[in-house]
Write a protein that holds these residues in place. Structure first.
Motif, PDB file in Angstrom:
ATOM      1  N   LEU A  29      -4.877  -3.801  -6.308  1.00 42.11           N
ATOM      2  CA  LEU A  29      -5.500  -2.490  -6.141  1.00 42.11           C
ATOM      3  C   LEU A  29      -6.955  -2.619  -5.706  1.00 42.11           C
ATOM      4  N   LEU A  30      -7.667  -3.598  -6.249  1.00 43.21           N
ATOM      5  CA  LEU A  30      -9.056  -3.809  -5.826  1.00 43.21           C
ATOM      6  C   LEU A  30      -9.126  -4.183  -4.354  1.00 43.21           C
ATOM      7  N   GLY A  53       0.800  -1.219   0.000  1.00 46.74           N
ATOM      8  CA  GLY A  53       0.000   0.000   0.000  1.00 46.74           C
ATOM      9  C   GLY A  53       0.827   1.260   0.000  1.00 46.74           C
ATOM     10  N   ARG A  63      -6.856  -3.512  -2.042  1.00 44.38           N
ATOM     11  CA  ARG A  63      -6.479  -2.338  -1.253  1.00 44.38           C
ATOM     12  C   ARG A  63      -7.623  -1.330  -1.193  1.00 44.38           C
ATOM     13  N   SER A  64      -8.323  -1.159  -2.306  1.00 41.85           N
ATOM     14  CA  SER A  64      -9.416  -0.195  -2.342  1.00 41.85           C
ATOM     15  C   SER A  64     -10.560  -0.606  -1.429  1.00 41.85           C
ATOM     16  N   LEU A  65     -10.844  -1.912  -1.376  1.00 40.32           N
ATOM     17  CA  LEU A  65     -11.956  -2.380  -0.563  1.00 40.32           C
ATOM     18  C   LEU A  65     -11.611  -2.498   0.916  1.00 40.32           C
ATOM     19  N   SER A 101      -9.166  -0.591   2.588  1.00 42.89           N
ATOM     20  CA  SER A 101      -8.581   0.609   3.182  1.00 42.89           C
ATOM     21  C   SER A 101      -9.661   1.646   3.440  1.00 42.89           C
ATOM     22  N   HIS A 139     -10.869   5.327   3.243  1.00 42.95           N
ATOM     23  CA  HIS A 139     -10.574   6.448   2.375  1.00 42.95           C
ATOM     24  C   HIS A 139     -10.708   7.762   3.161  1.00 42.95           C
TER      25      HIS A 139
END
Length: 344
Positions: A330-331, A289, A333-335, A337, A339
């Protein structure tokens, strides 16, 4: 696939992964402290390998003029900042940088490096190229250090494109491959371990352990960690953001040049080869990350192993396989983390 083939592929994967781990760590170091995604990191790799190749081929080290030009540009920036701030006293670092560039350039262009021992060639390569990291920060990034991450990313891409053009001008389109550090090999049963691969793994481990010791045990290392954790708090405690940025670029250029010197005997490096190598280090950094050093190193070694075994099963698609891995990462990490809005 038998055991011997798997062992050879594993050796290549770990060797490549060690280099990717170093580059991933340098990308994470620079990003956490300065918010700059260092796209030109790969140029330090190619510059290091090609400079060693020029020495061993007996070519003049014209890259020394790049060091002189960067020092002059940095000195001009310093003088302009002094004039704008109304200061009359010249910093002692200003003439010191110019004297250093003049001496190193003279040694690079005047001495016959083709017949000198390998340690002296490596030392001259480091003296020529490592200072370009903090000089690049001073000229390109320090004036816009407070800009948004998007602006910093765009400028980083522009610096990468400019350095690739400079590499083509200085080194030419021909590739370079240098002599190995040693010709010996280690026999383990039926497996033959290349001495250069052992050099890569050992030096990479030493650099990683050295960085860990610096950040854990030294005052400067703790100051840089503070700048990475909380830039505003570190600034309030008297830690200079300019010093932190230059120090991170110095470490990044050191890691990049050492990586280039290490891999030059293993593969032919061209003026634009560094970008692809650093991009694989970036994929490893995404594992962490862009904040976790251990996860970035583990991810980079995994990338090296996946790339190596892909050459056996689908060699034509090995690059695609490596870079497609960034999508699920990335998917995930996006789900996983939380924001937050970027700080102003």
């Amino acid at each position: 696939m038998n055991f011997q083939i798997a062992a050879l592929l594993g050796q290549d994967g770990i060797t490549n992964g060690a280099i990717y781990a170093l580059l991933a760590l340098s990308i994470v170091l620079v990003f956490t402290v300065t918010r700059i995604l260092l796209i030109p990191q790969g140029e330090f790799v190619s510059f290091g390998a090609l400079t060693m190749g020029m020495m061993q081929n007996g070519q003049p080290l014209t890259v020394a003029w790049l060091l002189v030009a960067l020092c002059l540009a940095a000195a001009a920036c310093d003088v302009f900042d002094m004039w704008r701030a109304g200061r009359r006293r010249i910093s002692p670092w200003l003439p010191a940088k110019l004297i250093y560039a003049a001496l190193v350039a003279w040694a690079a262009l005047a001495l016959p490096w083709v017949g000198m021992p390998m340690p002296l060639q490596v030392a001259m390569t480091l003296l020529l190229l490592v200072p370009m990291g903090p000089l690049l920060y001073r000229i390109v990034f320090q004036p816009i250090a407070s800009a948004s991450p998007l602006v910093l990313l765009i400028v980083s891409i522009a610096a990468h494109v400019a350095l690739v053009g400079v590499a083509l001008l200085v080194f030419g389109p021909e590739g370079a491959r240098t002599a190995p550090f040693t010709d010996a090999a280690l026999e383990v049963g039926s497996l033959r371990l290349s001495s250069q691969a052992l050099w890569v793994i050992c030096v990479s481990l030493l650099l990683i352990v050295g960085l860990f010791g610096m950040f854990e045990r030294t005052l400067y290392g703790k100051a840089l960690r503070a700048a990475a954790l909380n830039r505003m708090g570190a600034r309030l405690m008297g830690i200079s953001p300019v010093f932190a940025g230059k120090a991170m670029f110095f470490l990044a250029s050191l890691i990049g040049v050492v990586s280039g010197v290490l891999i030059a005997p293993l593969t032919t490096i061209y003026y634009d080869s560094g970008f692809l190598i650093s991009l694989k280090g970036f994929v490893g950094a995404i594992f962490g990350g862009l904040v976790s050093y251990p996860a970035a190193a583990i991810g980079a070694v995994a990338i090296g192993l996946i790339e190596s075994f892909s050459t056996f099963w689908a060699s034509a698609y090995k690059e695609i396989i490596v870079f497609v891995l960034i999508i699920p990462i990335l998917l995930w990490r996006s789900l996983s983390s939380r924001h937050v809005e970027d700080e102003e």
